[in-house]
Motif scaffolding. Structure first.
Motif, short mmCIF file in Angstrom:
data_model
loop_
_atom_site.label_atom_id
_atom_site.label_comp_id
_atom_site.label_asym_id
_atom_site.label_seq_id
_atom_site.Cartn_x
_atom_site.Cartn_y
_atom_site.Cartn_z
N SER A 173 0.83 -1.21 0.00
CA SER A 173 0.00 0.00 0.00
C SER A 173 0.86 1.25 0.00
CB SER A 173 -0.93 0.02 1.21
OG SER A 173 -1.86 -1.01 1.13
N PHE A 174 1.95 1.22 0.77
CA PHE A 174 2.86 2.35 0.79
C PHE A 174 3.47 2.58 -0.59
CE2 PHE A 174 7.16 4.06 1.41
CZ PHE A 174 6.84 5.28 2.00
N LEU A 175 3.91 1.50 -1.25
CA LEU A 175 4.48 1.60 -2.58
C LEU A 175 3.46 2.16 -3.57
CD1 LEU A 175 6.75 0.89 -4.68
CD2 LEU A 175 5.61 -1.33 -4.87
N ILE A 176 2.26 1.67 -3.53
CA ILE A 176 1.22 2.13 -4.46
C ILE A 176 0.88 3.59 -4.19
CG2 ILE A 176 -1.23 1.85 -5.00
CD1 ILE A 176 -0.74 -1.18 -4.76
N HIS A 177 0.82 3.96 -2.93
CA HIS A 177 0.53 5.34 -2.58
C HIS A 177 1.60 6.28 -3.16
CE1 HIS A 177 -0.94 8.70 -0.22
NE2 HIS A 177 0.30 8.91 0.21
N ARG A 178 2.85 5.91 -3.03
CA ARG A 178 3.93 6.74 -3.56
C ARG A 178 3.87 6.81 -5.08
NH1 ARG A 178 4.71 10.07 0.09
NH2 ARG A 178 5.17 9.09 2.05
N LEU A 179 3.61 5.70 -5.74
CA LEU A 179 3.51 5.72 -7.20
C LEU A 179 2.33 6.56 -7.68
CD1 LEU A 179 4.47 2.08 -8.19
CD2 LEU A 179 5.73 4.16 -8.69
N MET A 180 1.22 6.51 -6.96
CA MET A 180 0.06 7.32 -7.34
C MET A 180 0.34 8.81 -7.14
SD MET A 180 -2.29 5.48 -8.62
CE MET A 180 -0.98 4.58 -9.39
N GLU A 181 1.09 9.15 -6.12
CA GLU A 181 1.46 10.56 -5.94
C GLU A 181 2.29 11.05 -7.11
OE1 GLU A 181 3.46 11.05 -2.22
OE2 GLU A 181 1.58 11.25 -1.10
N VAL A 182 3.21 10.23 -7.58
CA VAL A 182 4.02 10.59 -8.75
C VAL A 182 3.13 10.70 -9.98
CG1 VAL A 182 5.88 9.83 -10.28
CG2 VAL A 182 6.13 9.62 -7.81
N ASN A 199 2.03 17.07 -11.67
CA ASN A 199 2.24 17.79 -12.92
C ASN A 199 1.28 17.39 -14.03
OD1 ASN A 199 4.37 19.10 -11.63
ND2 ASN A 199 5.85 17.61 -12.40
N ASN A 200 1.46 16.25 -14.61
CA ASN A 200 0.71 15.86 -15.79
C ASN A 200 -0.17 14.65 -15.46
OD1 ASN A 200 -0.22 15.37 -18.32
ND2 ASN A 200 1.78 14.98 -19.24
N ARG A 201 -1.46 14.84 -15.52
CA ARG A 201 -2.38 13.73 -15.18
C ARG A 201 -2.41 12.64 -16.25
NH1 ARG A 201 -5.70 13.98 -10.49
NH2 ARG A 201 -5.51 16.04 -9.61
N GLU A 202 -1.81 12.89 -17.39
CA GLU A 202 -1.76 11.85 -18.42
C GLU A 202 -0.85 10.69 -18.01
OE1 GLU A 202 -0.72 13.64 -22.12
OE2 GLU A 202 -2.46 14.96 -22.09
N LYS A 203 0.03 10.93 -17.05
CA LYS A 203 0.91 9.87 -16.56
C LYS A 203 0.20 8.96 -15.56
CE LYS A 203 4.09 12.52 -14.91
NZ LYS A 203 5.31 12.99 -14.24
N PHE A 204 -1.01 9.32 -15.17
CA PHE A 204 -1.70 8.54 -14.15
C PHE A 204 -1.97 7.10 -14.59
CE2 PHE A 204 -5.76 6.95 -12.56
CZ PHE A 204 -5.41 6.79 -11.23
N ILE A 205 -2.46 6.93 -15.79
CA ILE A 205 -2.83 5.58 -16.26
C ILE A 205 -1.62 4.65 -16.33
CG2 ILE A 205 -3.79 4.26 -18.19
CD1 ILE A 205 -5.74 6.59 -18.59
N PRO A 206 -0.49 5.06 -16.92
CA PRO A 206 0.67 4.16 -16.88
C PRO A 206 1.15 3.84 -15.46
CG PRO A 206 1.01 5.89 -18.51
CD PRO A 206 -0.24 6.23 -17.77
N PHE A 207 1.09 4.83 -14.57
CA PHE A 207 1.50 4.55 -13.19
C PHE A 207 0.53 3.59 -12.51
CE2 PHE A 207 5.23 6.70 -11.86
CZ PHE A 207 5.43 7.71 -12.80
N TYR A 208 -0.75 3.74 -12.78
CA TYR A 208 -1.73 2.82 -12.17
C TYR A 208 -1.53 1.41 -12.71
CZ TYR A 208 -6.00 0.84 -10.42
OH TYR A 208 -6.90 0.04 -9.77
N MET A 209 -1.30 1.27 -14.00
CA MET A 209 -1.04 -0.05 -14.57
C MET A 209 0.24 -0.65 -14.00
SD MET A 209 -3.45 -0.94 -16.42
CE MET A 209 -4.94 -0.06 -16.66
N ALA A 210 1.22 0.19 -13.77
CA ALA A 210 2.48 -0.29 -13.17
C ALA A 210 2.23 -0.80 -11.76
CB ALA A 210 3.52 0.83 -13.16
N THR A 211 1.37 -0.13 -11.00
CA THR A 211 1.08 -0.60 -9.65
C THR A 211 0.34 -1.93 -9.66
OG1 THR A 211 -1.00 0.64 -9.47
CG2 THR A 211 1.02 1.73 -8.70
#
Length: 120
Positions: free
Chosen positions: A42-51, A55-67
């Motif tokens: 959960s800590f790891l996912i929380h940090r990745l979601m913050e990243v 700045n750019n919300r377009e990066k959200f989907i790749p980060f979510y898939m990575a988690t």
């Protein structure tokens, strides 16, 4: 992150009480390791979601898939490690692990959807 810590603390209290008052047959002795593992995930996912939200919300989907992929791989490694070392009560171990996996996944989706609604 504080919600994940609170949920983990609540689960730890429930498991501890269940273990003390006769429901130990439903709990694997390694439930503490599982809770620590899922808190770490959960800590790891929380940090990745913050990243992903910065700045750019377009990066959200790749980060979510990575988690999602990271959680799946780390869970397989965790279960594989304990099975390889010959954990006793394999069925109970896997059932407890899957119950916690479903709980933490649903909890993450709830928190994430709450953050997305607030951000729109």
């Amino acid at each position: 992150m504080r919600y994940s810590i609170g949920a983990t603390a609540l689960l730890a209290i429930v498991f501890f009480i269940a273990e003390q008052y006769g429901a130990a047959a439903w709990l694997h002795p390694y439930w503490k390791f599982m809770l620590i593992f899922f808190l770490s995930i959960s800590f790891l996912i929380h940090r990745l979601m913050e990243v992903g939200f910065q700045n750019n919300r377009e990066k959200f989907i790749p980060f979510y898939m990575a988690t999602i992929v990271a959680r799946l791989i780390l869970c397989l490694v965790f279960v594989g490690f304990f099975l390889w070392h010959g954990v006793h009560g394999v069925k109970l171990f896997i059932l407890d692990f899957l119950a916690l996996y479903i709980f933490y996944t649903a909890f993450e989706i709830y928190i994430l959807s709450r953050n997305l609604r607030r951000g729109l």
